[in-house]
Scaffold this motif. Sequence first.
Motif, PDB file in Angstrom:
ATOM      1  N   PRO A 110      10.435  -7.461   2.412  1.00  0.00           N
ATOM      2  CA  PRO A 110      10.163  -6.147   2.989  1.00  0.00           C
ATOM      3  C   PRO A 110       8.675  -5.939   3.289  1.00  0.00           C
ATOM      4  O   PRO A 110       7.814  -6.512   2.623  1.00  0.00           O
ATOM      5  N   PHE A 111       8.413  -5.099   4.285  1.00  0.00           N
ATOM      6  CA  PHE A 111       7.050  -4.846   4.718  1.00  0.00           C
ATOM      7  C   PHE A 111       6.519  -3.554   4.096  1.00  0.00           C
ATOM      8  O   PHE A 111       7.267  -2.618   3.832  1.00  0.00           O
ATOM      9  N   THR A 112       5.232  -3.522   3.868  1.00  0.00           N
ATOM     10  CA  THR A 112       4.540  -2.342   3.341  1.00  0.00           C
ATOM     11  C   THR A 112       3.463  -1.944   4.344  1.00  0.00           C
ATOM     12  O   THR A 112       3.194  -2.680   5.309  1.00  0.00           O
ATOM     13  N   PRO A 113       2.805  -0.813   4.132  1.00  0.00           N
ATOM     14  CA  PRO A 113       1.714  -0.439   5.045  1.00  0.00           C
ATOM     15  C   PRO A 113       0.579  -1.468   5.077  1.00  0.00           C
ATOM     16  O   PRO A 113      -0.206  -1.489   6.024  1.00  0.00           O
ATOM     17  N   GLN A 114       0.513  -2.327   4.070  1.00  0.00           N
ATOM     18  CA  GLN A 114      -0.539  -3.349   4.022  1.00  0.00           C
ATOM     19  C   GLN A 114      -0.130  -4.646   4.721  1.00  0.00           C
ATOM     20  O   GLN A 114      -0.971  -5.529   4.924  1.00  0.00           O
ATOM     21  N   SER A 115       1.135  -4.774   5.101  1.00  0.00           N
ATOM     22  CA  SER A 115       1.594  -5.987   5.783  1.00  0.00           C
ATOM     23  C   SER A 115       0.947  -6.083   7.164  1.00  0.00           C
ATOM     24  O   SER A 115       0.864  -5.096   7.890  1.00  0.00           O
TER      25      SER A 115
END
Length: 257
Positions: A110-115
């Motif tokens: 899963p992706f986060t705002p930091q990805s």
Amino acid sequence: VVKAIITGMNGAVGTALKAHLTSQQAEVVGWDRTAVPPNHLPAAEQFLDAVRPDVLFHLAVPSQATGLENEGWLVNVEWPTQLAQLCRQRGIRFLFTSSVMVFTDDAVGPFTPQSVPDAREGYGFEKATAEQRVREANPDAVIARLGWQIGEAPGSNNMIDFLSKQDVVRASEKWFPACSFLVDTAVTLHTLAHAAPDLYLLDSNDRWNFYQIATALNDLHGSQWGIEKTADFIYDQRMRDPRANLPSLDKRLPSLA
């Protein structure tokens, strides 16, 4: 009374957002691209100064070609950059919707705002470029990355439309799509228009694969589609951002629970 401009108001998300804002007694004005083209700065300035909105929701994409040169780049990159700057100059809140497509199928979610986005061409690259340019043009902007939208019926670019067009829906149990219901997306976009300037990820899929989601939607809509379980697409596209606070998919799809 809050006054809002929406670009792309006739699209799936724009229609849902207009309905929600109207239900909250907001005054909603659509951006008519035939009257105020994306490549006409003076017309854009005149329009904003005439309407004097409190917030501008920029949802538009080049869904239908109009013959403008380099239309994809113009609409997806240059136009949001221009609008972000114009809104900053006028003290108008600016919310820009981006897409999970800034990540390719090779990215690991899963992706986060930091990805870090990895798209290097096409729509995803244009959206990733626009995110960066919008931030530079307007540090007060809110950017909302969206996943696949789930509507109530076919007829627009949403998951129900996709399911209804398949003879048999091949649904991978190895694919975890980023997705949310249009009504929940609309509520969240309204909330984020008043949030701190930042990048937010909007996804209601906590843990379900596409086969489970398609089957649950089929249950909800009277079992009108044939669903075939596969494992031929392996991808975790989910986005994680608790600040967005979207309700989980099982709130609207009870059979997921």
